[in-house]
Design a protein around this motif. Structure first.
Motif, mmCIF file in Angstrom:
data_model
loop_
_atom_site.group_PDB
_atom_site.id
_atom_site.type_symbol
_atom_site.label_atom_id
_atom_site.label_comp_id
_atom_site.label_asym_id
_atom_site.label_seq_id
_atom_site.Cartn_x
_atom_site.Cartn_y
_atom_site.Cartn_z
ATOM 1 N N ALA A 75 0.822 -1.221 0.000
ATOM 2 C CA ALA A 75 0.000 0.000 0.000
ATOM 3 C C ALA A 75 0.848 1.259 0.000
ATOM 4 C CB ALA A 75 -0.927 -0.007 1.211
ATOM 5 N N LEU A 76 2.070 1.176 0.523
ATOM 6 C CA LEU A 76 2.946 2.349 0.575
ATOM 7 C C LEU A 76 3.177 2.927 -0.820
ATOM 8 C CD1 LEU A 76 4.597 4.005 2.648
ATOM 9 C CD2 LEU A 76 6.518 2.461 2.213
ATOM 10 N N PHE A 77 3.170 2.049 -1.816
ATOM 11 C CA PHE A 77 3.430 2.498 -3.190
ATOM 12 C C PHE A 77 2.184 3.045 -3.877
ATOM 13 C CE2 PHE A 77 7.042 -0.126 -2.222
ATOM 14 C CZ PHE A 77 8.092 0.546 -2.830
ATOM 15 N N ASP A 78 1.050 3.018 -3.181
ATOM 16 C CA ASP A 78 -0.155 3.638 -3.723
ATOM 17 C C ASP A 78 -0.148 5.147 -3.505
ATOM 18 O OD1 ASP A 78 -1.153 1.233 -4.567
ATOM 19 O OD2 ASP A 78 -2.424 0.920 -2.807
ATOM 20 N N TYR A 79 0.706 5.602 -2.589
ATOM 21 C CA TYR A 79 0.776 7.037 -2.343
ATOM 22 C C TYR A 79 1.592 7.710 -3.441
ATOM 23 C CZ TYR A 79 -1.098 5.950 2.277
ATOM 24 O OH TYR A 79 -1.906 5.511 3.302
ATOM 25 N N ASP A 80 1.707 9.022 -3.348
ATOM 26 C CA ASP A 80 2.406 9.823 -4.347
ATOM 27 C C ASP A 80 3.695 9.145 -4.807
ATOM 28 O OD1 ASP A 80 3.646 11.798 -5.811
ATOM 29 O OD2 ASP A 80 3.114 13.403 -4.429
ATOM 30 N N GLU A 81 3.878 9.076 -6.132
ATOM 31 C CA GLU A 81 5.071 8.414 -6.669
ATOM 32 C C GLU A 81 6.354 9.138 -6.276
ATOM 33 O OE1 GLU A 81 4.721 7.931 -10.845
ATOM 34 O OE2 GLU A 81 2.964 6.628 -10.734
ATOM 35 N N LYS A 82 6.259 10.441 -6.060
ATOM 36 C CA LYS A 82 7.442 11.207 -5.708
ATOM 37 C C LYS A 82 7.869 10.882 -4.282
ATOM 38 C CE LYS A 82 5.915 15.007 -8.692
ATOM 39 N NZ LYS A 82 5.454 16.413 -8.728
ATOM 40 N N GLY A 83 9.156 10.981 -4.044
ATOM 41 C CA GLY A 83 9.659 10.754 -2.699
ATOM 42 C C GLY A 83 10.035 9.306 -2.463
ATOM 43 N N GLY A 110 10.645 -14.191 5.196
ATOM 44 C CA GLY A 110 9.594 -14.140 4.185
ATOM 45 C C GLY A 110 9.182 -12.705 3.877
ATOM 46 N N ILE A 111 9.172 -11.847 4.894
ATOM 47 C CA ILE A 111 8.888 -10.426 4.653
ATOM 48 C C ILE A 111 9.989 -9.839 3.773
ATOM 49 C CG2 ILE A 111 8.621 -8.157 5.736
ATOM 50 C CD1 ILE A 111 7.593 -9.690 8.252
ATOM 51 N N GLY A 112 11.234 -10.204 4.061
ATOM 52 C CA GLY A 112 12.347 -9.748 3.226
ATOM 53 C C GLY A 112 12.187 -10.201 1.785
ATOM 54 N N ARG A 113 11.750 -11.440 1.596
ATOM 55 C CA ARG A 113 11.541 -11.947 0.223
ATOM 56 C C ARG A 113 10.423 -11.179 -0.472
ATOM 57 N NH1 ARG A 113 12.874 -16.855 2.793
ATOM 58 N NH2 ARG A 113 10.701 -17.381 3.221
ATOM 59 N N PHE A 114 9.383 -10.809 0.289
ATOM 60 C CA PHE A 114 8.307 -10.021 -0.301
ATOM 61 C C PHE A 114 8.847 -8.665 -0.772
ATOM 62 C CE2 PHE A 114 4.951 -6.830 -0.043
ATOM 63 C CZ PHE A 114 3.967 -7.414 -0.829
ATOM 64 N N VAL A 115 9.686 -8.034 0.032
ATOM 65 C CA VAL A 115 10.304 -6.766 -0.355
ATOM 66 C C VAL A 115 11.077 -6.936 -1.657
ATOM 67 C CG1 VAL A 115 12.051 -5.058 0.296
ATOM 68 C CG2 VAL A 115 10.406 -5.870 2.003
ATOM 69 N N LEU A 116 11.812 -8.036 -1.777
ATOM 70 C CA LEU A 116 12.598 -8.298 -2.989
ATOM 71 C C LEU A 116 11.699 -8.533 -4.200
ATOM 72 C CD1 LEU A 116 15.260 -10.664 -1.386
ATOM 73 C CD2 LEU A 116 15.588 -8.272 -2.039
ATOM 74 N N GLN A 117 10.619 -9.284 -3.999
ATOM 75 C CA GLN A 117 9.690 -9.563 -5.095
ATOM 76 C C GLN A 117 9.025 -8.278 -5.592
ATOM 77 O OE1 GLN A 117 7.064 -12.431 -3.319
ATOM 78 N NE2 GLN A 117 8.688 -13.952 -3.094
ATOM 79 N N GLU A 118 8.644 -7.426 -4.662
ATOM 80 C CA GLU A 118 8.019 -6.160 -5.047
ATOM 81 C C GLU A 118 9.017 -5.268 -5.775
ATOM 82 O OE1 GLU A 118 4.477 -5.296 -4.425
ATOM 83 O OE2 GLU A 118 4.855 -7.447 -4.563
ATOM 84 N N ALA A 119 10.285 -5.304 -5.361
ATOM 85 C CA ALA A 119 11.314 -4.501 -6.027
ATOM 86 C C ALA A 119 11.445 -4.914 -7.495
ATOM 87 C CB ALA A 119 12.645 -4.655 -5.310
ATOM 88 N N GLU A 120 11.319 -6.217 -7.761
ATOM 89 C CA GLU A 120 11.391 -6.703 -9.139
ATOM 90 C C GLU A 120 10.231 -6.194 -9.986
ATOM 91 O OE1 GLU A 120 11.631 -10.920 -8.964
ATOM 92 O OE2 GLU A 120 13.674 -10.940 -8.128
ATOM 93 N N LYS A 121 9.115 -5.839 -9.326
ATOM 94 C CA LYS A 121 7.936 -5.311 -10.031
ATOM 95 C C LYS A 121 7.988 -3.783 -10.150
ATOM 96 C CE LYS A 121 5.062 -8.935 -7.933
ATOM 97 N NZ LYS A 121 3.926 -9.184 -6.997
ATOM 98 N N GLY A 122 9.092 -3.193 -9.694
ATOM 99 C CA GLY A 122 9.212 -1.742 -9.758
ATOM 100 C C GLY A 122 8.824 -1.030 -8.488
ATOM 101 N N LYS A 123 8.449 -1.786 -7.450
ATOM 102 C CA LYS A 123 8.077 -1.183 -6.167
ATOM 103 C C LYS A 123 9.242 -1.394 -5.189
ATOM 104 C CE LYS A 123 3.103 -1.979 -6.693
ATOM 105 N NZ LYS A 123 1.885 -2.576 -6.078
ATOM 106 N N LYS A 124 10.294 -0.613 -5.411
ATOM 107 C CA LYS A 124 11.526 -0.813 -4.647
ATOM 108 C C LYS A 124 11.611 0.157 -3.479
ATOM 109 C CE LYS A 124 16.534 -1.212 -5.286
ATOM 110 N NZ LYS A 124 17.644 -1.127 -6.290
ATOM 111 N N LEU A 125 11.703 -0.389 -2.273
ATOM 112 C CA LEU A 125 11.886 0.447 -1.094
ATOM 113 C C LEU A 125 13.239 1.146 -1.162
ATOM 114 C CD1 LEU A 125 10.501 -1.895 1.723
ATOM 115 C CD2 LEU A 125 9.443 0.214 0.893
ATOM 116 N N SER A 126 13.280 2.362 -0.670
ATOM 117 C CA SER A 126 14.525 3.116 -0.655
ATOM 118 C C SER A 126 15.386 2.766 0.546
ATOM 119 C CB SER A 126 14.223 4.616 -0.628
ATOM 120 O OG SER A 126 13.458 4.982 -1.749
ATOM 121 N N HIS A 127 14.739 2.265 1.596
ATOM 122 C CA HIS A 127 15.473 1.921 2.805
ATOM 123 C C HIS A 127 14.599 1.042 3.694
ATOM 124 C CE1 HIS A 127 19.350 3.595 4.518
ATOM 125 N NE2 HIS A 127 19.006 2.666 5.394
ATOM 126 N N VAL A 128 15.219 0.080 4.375
ATOM 127 C CA VAL A 128 14.526 -0.758 5.351
ATOM 128 C C VAL A 128 15.272 -0.671 6.675
ATOM 129 C CG1 VAL A 128 13.777 -3.084 5.989
ATOM 130 C CG2 VAL A 128 13.645 -2.338 3.598
#
Length: 465
Positions: A353-361, A383-401
């Motif tokens: 859901a975090l990636f549903d907010y404004d694309e900027k930032g 498993g949470i870490g793997r989810f973060v990695l899977q989402e990054a492959e879809k273009g939803k890459k966290l900037s920091h964890v």
């Protein structure tokens, strides 16, 4: 609450009146001695740290009646001896509930119970006088206390029903007797106590016992992922005293009650509800999980004859409670405070859901331990870490964890081993807050989440001040 007398209490619990008047009127039931006063019944709970029997002299002096599992407290005041005060509370609550022939909706699930309860109440209140669970009164004590809030004005009740150990849901069901039930999810919360998702489905599934017994009740289950097969194979339908009709809702697997045309907007998201009827809906909250919560709320509207357009208007006005996805804008950046509690599933949903907010930032996640995972603690956090990695492959890459706690550190380890996403393992909430304030910039979006016992709200406090 509708008043009753000590005679009713004795009959409902099988207790023994050690002292006092059988005709004394009771107009409130409390477990907090500070709330005891004339006309209330005090229930002294024996906890891990405090045996509330020590407060009996004080509550008696205040004019309250009291249960007691110890006969030595029967020398003054109105005292009812019972073998177990918690059991007596539950028996009395079940008796009190039985005095009212109203529709009761029980809400359970590993995640999303509170939001679903709130959305349900929001839409049903457009037609009915609704009683809903107050705060966190969803436990063995809390559900019992909620029964005493039913009165002559209550037309429908929505009770959140939580459990973490075998047998707990079965006891809650005997208290609340929900004829309609919602199961939001079967995840891994409390898996350390229950062993497997199948066992969790079985235990939570005891909510079906009275489903369908009246008021056209049904069991509504989120049918996304593997939940349809998990439900069909593990819920103890043979315990149901009536014919339990199960209705699947969701956005996957051809659920008969669903949402289409889901779109993220500047203010939230919108979709078309498709049940018996169709309806355009706008939400002021982000996240696919909230679409699912809204779907089942609208499905219940159709069951109880609530106008869908009025319900949709109510949903648009809905805002999350404190620490449950609450957005806080400060210093030019944005904090999503979801620190009330956490499970691996809810953390993943919130990251999405975090990636549903404004694309900027930048998108930053600050995550604390998920507790009560037992021997699966490392694997489930990874498993949470793997989810973060899977989402990054879809273009939803966290900037920091950023993580706090031993379990959550495995989120960082999994990410570090397979990507270049920056991570930081912190020793405590103070360090996490300091580090976050060093890296966050205006326009960034920060999710802060963890189990209640991790007190991640402390991080929120420090970064928004």
């Amino acid at each position: 609450m509708v008043s009753f007398c000590i005679r009713d209490v004795v009959k409902a619990t099988g207790g023994t009146l050690l002292r006092g008047d059988m005709d004394m009127t009771i107009n409130g039931v409390v477990t907090d001695s500070r709330e005891a006063k004339e006309g209330t019944l005090f229930v002294p709970i024996i906890g891990e740290r405090v045996d509330a029997h020590r407060f009996i002299p004080d509550v008696v002096e205040a004019g309250a009646a009291t249960f007691s599992a110890k006969k030595e407290y029967g020398e003054q005041g109105t005292v009812i001896y019972v073998e177990d005060t918690l059991v007596a509370l539950q028996q009395l609550a079940a008796w009190y509930r039985s005095q009212f022939d109203i529709p009761v909706i029980g809400v359970t699930g590993s995640v999303g119970k509170t939001t679903t309860k709130e959305m349900l109440s929001t839409v049903l209140e457009t037609r009915y006088q609704v009683l809903k669970t107050i705060g966190n009164l969803n436990s063995q004590i809390g559900v019992a206390l909620m029964m005493f809030h039913i009165d002559e004005t209550t037309e429908l009740a929505v009770f959140e029903m939580g459990m973490s150990m075998p047998g707990e849901m079965a006891r809650l069901v005997e208290i609340a007797k929900p004829q309609t039930a919602v199961m939001t999810n079967i995840g891994v919360s409390h898996i350390g106590n229950l062993g497997s998702r199948e066992a969790i489905a079985f235990e939570k599934g005891h909510i079906v016992k009275y489903v369908g017994s009246s008021h056209n009740g049904k069991l509504y289950v989120c049918g996304n992922g593997d939940l349809q097969s998990l439900t069909n194979e593990n819920i103890p339908y043979d315990s149901c005293v009536a014919q339990c009709e199960t209705v699947f809702y969701g956005t996957e697997n051809d659920c008969p009650i669903t949402a289409t045309d889901v779109q993220v907007t500047a203010e939230g998201q919108k979709f078309v509800y498709r049940g018996k009827e169709t309806c355009a809906v706008e939400l002021s909250v982000m996240g696919g999980h909230n679409v699912n919560n809204a779907i089942v709320a609208l499905a219940l509207c159709e069951q109880f004859g609530v106008d869908l357009q009025e319900a949709a208007a109510a949903l648009k006005a809905y805002r999350p409670f404190s620490m449950r996805g609450e957005r806080k804008d400060c210093h030019g950046y944005h904090v999503i405070d979801d620190t009330y509690n956490a499970s691996p599933d809810s953390i993943n949903s919130n990251i999405d859901a975090l990636f549903d907010y404004d694309e900027k930032g930048a998108k930053i996640a600050v995550l604390g331990d998920v507790l009560e995972l037992g021997e699966q603690m490392e694997e489930l956090h990874r498993g949470i870490g793997r989810f973060v990695l899977q989402e990054a492959e879809k273009g939803k890459k966290l900037s920091h964890v950023i993580t706090v706690g031993e379990g959550a550190s495995y989120i960082c380890k999994e990410i570090e081993e397979h990507s270049d996403i920056p991570t930081k393992v912190c020793a405590d909430n103070d360090e996490a807050a300091r580090y976050l304030k060093e890296i966050v910039r205006p326009g960034d979006w920060v999710l802060i989440k963890g189990s209640r016992g991790m007190h991640m709200d402390e991080v929120v406090e420090k970064v928004v001040m």
